[in-house]
Design a protein around this motif. Sequence first.
Motif, PDB file in Angstrom:
ATOM      1  N   UNK A  23      46.491 -16.900  -5.536  1.00  0.00           N
ATOM      2  CA  UNK A  23      45.367 -16.075  -6.271  1.00  0.00           C
ATOM      3  C   UNK A  23      46.256 -14.850  -6.292  1.00  0.00           C
ATOM      4  N   UNK A  24      45.693 -13.606  -6.631  1.00  0.00           N
ATOM      5  CA  UNK A  24      46.342 -12.266  -6.964  1.00  0.00           C
ATOM      6  C   UNK A  24      46.900 -11.850  -5.649  1.00  0.00           C
ATOM      7  N   UNK A  25      46.377 -12.103  -4.426  1.00  0.00           N
ATOM      8  CA  UNK A  25      46.906 -11.598  -3.182  1.00  0.00           C
ATOM      9  C   UNK A  25      47.872 -12.813  -2.752  1.00  0.00           C
ATOM     10  N   UNK A  26      48.320 -13.571  -3.351  1.00  0.00           N
ATOM     11  CA  UNK A  26      49.476 -14.458  -3.017  1.00  0.00           C
ATOM     12  C   UNK A  26      49.074 -15.526  -1.949  1.00  0.00           C
ATOM     13  N   UNK A  27      47.520 -15.675  -2.100  1.00  0.00           N
ATOM     14  CA  UNK A  27      47.004 -16.532  -0.782  1.00  0.00           C
ATOM     15  C   UNK A  27      46.870 -18.051  -1.980  1.00  0.00           C
ATOM     16  N   UNK A  28      47.183 -19.170  -1.193  1.00  0.00           N
ATOM     17  CA  UNK A  28      47.171 -20.387  -1.951  1.00  0.00           C
ATOM     18  C   UNK A  28      45.465 -20.640  -2.464  1.00  0.00           C
ATOM     19  N   UNK A  29      45.499 -20.974  -3.689  1.00  0.00           N
ATOM     20  CA  UNK A  29      44.308 -21.551  -4.165  1.00  0.00           C
ATOM     21  C   UNK A  29      43.945 -22.879  -3.702  1.00  0.00           C
ATOM     22  N   UNK A  30      45.187 -23.771  -3.802  1.00  0.00           N
ATOM     23  CA  UNK A  30      44.856 -24.965  -3.324  1.00  0.00           C
ATOM     24  C   UNK A  30      45.482 -25.458  -2.080  1.00  0.00           C
TER      25      UNK A  30
END
Length: 735
Positions: free
Chosen positions: A141-148
């Motif tokens: 996501x925009x915060x560099x957190x994995x979406x999957x």
Amino acid sequence: MHIMQKKLKVAKIRNELPGCNNRFTLTSSSSIKIISTKNPQAKDLDYFKYFLIIVLAVILLLVILTVLQFIDGGHGGLLYKKISLQPVRNAPEIIITNNLPESLPTNENCSYWDCFNVFRCGRTGHDRITVYVYPLEKYVDENDIPVTETISKEYYEILDTIINSNYYTANPNEACLFIPSIDTLNQDRIRSQLTAKVLERLPYWSNGTNHLFFNMLAGMAPEFSPVIELNTANAIIAGADFDTYTFRTGFDVSIPVYSPFAKLAEVKSLQGERPWLVISSQLSIDPYFHQELLDLQALHSKLLILDICEYHNYSKRCDIETDKVYKYPRILQKSKYCLVFRGERMGQLVLLEAMAAGCVPVIIMDGVVMPFSNVIDWKRAAVFIMEDYTNTLMSTLNGISKEKYKQLQKQTKWLYDKYFSSLKSIIATTLDIIQDRVYPQWGRIYDDWNIASDEKSTNPLFLPITAPRNEGFTAVILTYDRVASLYKLIEKLGKVPSLAKVIVVWNNQRKAPPPISNFPFIQKPIKIIQTKANKLSNRFYPFEEIETEAILSIDDDIIMLTADELEFGYEVWREFPDRLVGFPSRTHIWDNVTLSWKYESEWTNEISMVLTGAAFYHKYWNYLYTTGMPPEVKDWVDDRMNCEDIAMNFLVANVTNKPPIKVAPKKKFKCPECVNNEMLSADLGHMFERSKCVDFFTKAFGRMPLRSVEFRADPVLYKDPFPEKLKRFNDIGSL
């Protein structure tokens, strides 16, 4: 990816550049020629040439890649290879923002006819579905957190199974079905809204049409929806928690929850004592069912109720009454029946664990959709009790006969071994079901899905119950050099009314067959075929000269059969056109000393083989022997010049699961007048070799397909005290 390859190529070229004291020129063959020089004034000129060559090499590489891609045209070829599921270091990240559109909600009204584009399938000429697996990507996501989430071991195995299956294609343009490389097995691992945005970015998404998702744990607390909570639009869901309200019949596929612990419960044999009638081992069952079981246990000592022990360990269970600790799931091997209740979710691990242990599942779940229920008949393998009638559990199970229980148990174990013993089997079955939807003309029928091969009784020939008489039969004679007996045999065959043609298979490559003018004159055509190699399998080759449905396979020295016996044999074959119908018979027995199968020629009432030295059969079996016989069996026969008749009996019995038909009374074959002191030892050696064949063929076929029978076909009025003129076949049984 191509750009990275180009950079690597450039770097490689640079590393291979010669030193300052060398210069190079391009020859007409585009090879590099090294010329030594020590002129310092040419150094600047050399650098310019180096740079020019590098630029030309990069341009040439770009042109080659472009041409290859154009030639490939999106149909596989050099640019499409099987994807690697190994993690890629420094893989480019795809950023998913809230500004991206989400995928459409799951279409609850989907059916095969309006949410599946069948025209994507088979347009490239395939006779099977083709499945494309999306390459692994890293979504953040925009915060560099994995979406999957990182894919689980189980989902990795699913993707690997598909990629290594016959259904896989690396070319998305010819794919019938698409599998996202997003782990959706467990609802807890899915960030639903952002994952839905990821789906919308898939290049072939098209609102989920022709996409397939796998899910085993659907929904989250406290509702625990029976369907994966993800906007899958028109995609097919292979899920484990469906109920009859959420399952889209004919579209979705119901699968089981895979349990790795099932392997610990597997049994090789169903023999052995099972002291418990029924076991309840499922964790966290509804308090209502728990109380029902306690009430039943107070009245019945054959009910064992297990629950979690004080220390949480899935491989242990404790008796709720005595606190005795049992190893789980091996304790299931000690019970005849195992209970499967509704839990937070419909899918339960205990189902596969019970089946692996040969424990017949008792399903107490209203509205459950059993795994692969659209093709599997679960009433053949499980007992179903409505939830409101749990109190009838013990009386219902006690009312099942011993024979019925054995049938249920055998079917339970067979279903587990065939469809549920591994994730690979589960995924393969899922794809097989979709394959049969797309290509119903080649689809499996009820028997194929539900009946073990050793229990089927099939006729693959699709002939009438009785084959027509007017066509007659073709006599195929295998010979090497016994011309005298060959001529006698042909003379006898010429007297058989239903003979249509004689084919002589001349198996001698060193000597030409006699001219046709030397053969006895009969009213039917004679065709001589000289083979290219001396192989016993030549007698079963589907020669185009065989125009009749029926074949009489006969050795060149079988001259003791009368015309009546041969005609009657053909009449019997007409009644049993899918069987081997013959005269000399043999049987097989199990030798407890050598622990192997044994060939037996004793004259008993039980037979399991008829020898093809004198036997009728349908010409289809020649085709199947040539194209469908296990290659190791054909090699064994041809290398040892023996046992081709046993191999043909194995082949027919393996397909039909039926015994052969013996015709007419016992009769001595070969030369009964011969006297030879060495015959006994020769016969013992012959029997030993034939026994080795039976044992080897059993291993090659993976089972013992031969069926024993006490049956013999004799003509009406045979040996009855009626005038001979009233009997149709008078000359039968004489030596």
